[in-house]
Design a protein around this motif. Structure first.
Motif, short mmCIF file in Angstrom:
data_model
loop_
_atom_site.label_atom_id
_atom_site.label_comp_id
_atom_site.label_asym_id
_atom_site.label_seq_id
_atom_site.Cartn_x
_atom_site.Cartn_y
_atom_site.Cartn_z
N PRO A 138 10.55 -6.78 -2.28
CA PRO A 138 10.57 -5.05 -3.49
C PRO A 138 9.91 -3.77 -2.73
O PRO A 138 9.16 -4.12 -2.45
N SER A 139 10.38 -2.57 -4.16
CA SER A 139 9.94 -1.33 -3.58
C SER A 139 10.67 -0.77 -4.51
O SER A 139 11.41 -0.60 -5.11
N THR A 140 9.49 0.36 -4.65
CA THR A 140 9.81 1.23 -5.92
C THR A 140 10.15 2.75 -4.71
O THR A 140 11.09 3.47 -4.87
N ARG A 141 9.23 3.08 -4.06
CA ARG A 141 8.53 4.30 -3.14
C ARG A 141 9.85 4.85 -2.43
O ARG A 141 10.15 5.51 -1.91
N THR A 142 9.62 3.62 -1.77
CA THR A 142 10.38 3.98 -0.57
C THR A 142 11.63 3.68 -0.08
O THR A 142 12.56 4.60 0.29
N ARG A 143 12.16 2.79 -0.89
CA ARG A 143 13.56 2.33 -1.20
C ARG A 143 14.46 4.07 -2.10
O ARG A 143 15.32 4.47 -1.32
N MET A 175 15.30 -0.55 6.66
CA MET A 175 15.23 -2.18 6.20
C MET A 175 13.87 -2.52 5.84
O MET A 175 12.31 -2.38 7.21
N ARG A 176 13.43 -3.52 4.97
CA ARG A 176 12.55 -3.46 4.29
C ARG A 176 12.62 -5.15 4.54
O ARG A 176 13.03 -5.68 4.03
N HIS A 177 11.12 -5.79 5.31
CA HIS A 177 11.30 -7.83 5.44
C HIS A 177 10.11 -7.93 5.12
O HIS A 177 8.89 -7.64 5.49
N GLN A 191 3.41 -3.63 10.24
CA GLN A 191 3.80 -2.07 9.97
C GLN A 191 4.78 -0.95 8.96
O GLN A 191 5.59 -2.13 7.95
N HIS A 192 3.92 -0.19 9.06
CA HIS A 192 4.57 0.56 7.68
C HIS A 192 5.13 2.26 8.29
O HIS A 192 4.32 3.20 8.24
N PRO A 193 5.55 2.32 9.00
CA PRO A 193 5.05 3.66 9.40
C PRO A 193 5.91 4.81 9.07
O PRO A 193 5.52 5.82 8.56
N HIS A 230 -3.98 7.19 -1.55
CA HIS A 230 -2.99 6.01 -2.09
C HIS A 230 -1.90 5.64 -1.74
O HIS A 230 -0.59 6.20 -2.01
N PRO A 231 -1.36 4.62 -1.40
CA PRO A 231 0.91 4.63 -1.24
C PRO A 231 0.97 3.95 -2.30
O PRO A 231 1.88 4.06 -2.24
N LEU A 232 0.51 3.38 -2.98
CA LEU A 232 0.34 2.95 -4.29
C LEU A 232 2.02 2.14 -4.00
O LEU A 232 2.20 1.53 -2.87
N PRO A 233 2.34 0.22 -4.46
CA PRO A 233 1.57 0.58 -5.95
C PRO A 233 -0.14 -0.06 -6.55
O PRO A 233 -0.16 -0.51 -5.89
#
Ligand code: CP
Length: 304
Positions: A48-53, A100-102, A128-130, A261-264
């Motif tokens: 799941p993702s809100t911000r990144t996607r 891609m997020r995994h 990582q979350h570059p 804060h990266p959130l959520p």
């Protein structure tokens, strides 16, 4: 062709250019409105993702391109057993670039090895979350005017927090960066990260008490205790409200400290802090769009 797997994939000079481009996009959005006409971004999100996607989607749309993709594995053929390697081969036929997020560490690297289009790691497990790091760097540089010579407090889940690991790796390349790690014993920074700090000779200390270090921080980077990374619910419940930043604690901090804060967020920042001018986590989410626009242009080698 270039992928983005780690913030270290860019040299400091390349990173400076990327952040300069993001700042120019912020100031002159119209200049970039057709830069990606007819280009397509694929978002392959297995977690799941809100911000990144959505910030990736907004970024591509702002550039005049379009977006295809899936928001979770259960609505893709991953649910039928398709491998990441096969999926990226197929997405390479449909799109020009893929985010891609995994949940599994290394999955975007597997994809990159088989891909015909640039692959961006949009977060892999606890690794990582570059692109969050690029967002954080742009936020710090835009609001503080520099990336070195500052004391950064990282607070919360430093064990599983991929945003923290990526940010540390990026910031240790700048002069005069000092870290204070604020976490309970169970969520301390992993040894392999401490070794990286030691090797680079970066000043770093650990504490459990946020209150005692707040006055010396230039940036307080809060993180969520991530339920999805715990093996049992009991440990999560014990840890989840360990830190709650509220107005009383903010009174201990200096007037220029930024709260990021990266959130959520869940409970770790009380909503009463949101109106404090030092709380910049929603601005940070906005910077995420500019920097992802800059990243798409850079990886597609489009000059405006
Ligand atoms: N910061 C971040 O990665 O948020 P999402 O999980 O909503 O994408």
């Amino acid at each position: 062709m270039r992928h983005l797997m780690s913030p270290l994939d860019f040299s400091v000079e390349e990173l400076d250019r990327l952040l300069d481009l993001a700042s120019d996009i912020e100031k002159n959005p119209d200049k970039y409105a057709h830069a990606c006409d007819r280009k397509k971004l694929a978002t392959a999100f297995y977690e799941p993702s809100t911000r990144t996607r959505l910030s990736f989607e907004a970024a591509m749309i702002n550039l005049g391109g379009s977006v295809i993709g899936f928001p979770s594995d259960d609505v893709s053929s991953a649910s039928k057993g398709e491998s990441v390697a096969d999926t990226i081969r197929v997405l390479s036929c449909y799109a020009d670039i893929c985010a891609m997020r995994h949940p599994k560490e290394g999955a975007p690297m597997v994809a990159a090895a088989k891909s015909k289009i640039p692959v961006i790691n949009a977060g892999d497990g606890g690794h990582q979350h570059p692109t969050q790091t690029l967002t954080d760097l742009l936020t710090i540089r835009s609001l503080k005017g520099r990336l070195g010579n500052m004391t950064i407090g990282l607070c919360g889940d430093l064990k599983f927090g991929r945003t923290v690991h990526s940010l540390i790796n990026a910031l240790i390349r700048y002069e005069g960066v000092r870290f204070v790690m604020i976490s309970p014993d169970e969520l301390k920074l992993p040894d392999y990260m401490k070794e990286i700090l030691d090797e680079k000779g970066v000043e770093c200390r650990e504490t459990i008490r946020m209150e005692e270090v707040l006055p010396e921080l230039d940036i307080l980077y809060m993180t969520r205790v991530q339920r999805e990374r715990f093996f049992n619910e009991e440990d999560y419940v014990r840890m989840k409200d360990f830190y709650i930043l509220d107005k009383e604690k903010m009174a201990l901090a200096n007037d220029n400290m930024l709260v990021m804060h990266p959130l959520p967020r869940v409970n770790e920042i009380a909503t009463e802090v949101d109106d404090d001018p030092r709380a910049v986590y929603f601005k940070q989410a906005q910077y995420g769009v500019y920097v992802r626009m800059a990243l798409i242009l850079t990886l597609l080698q489009i000059e405006v």
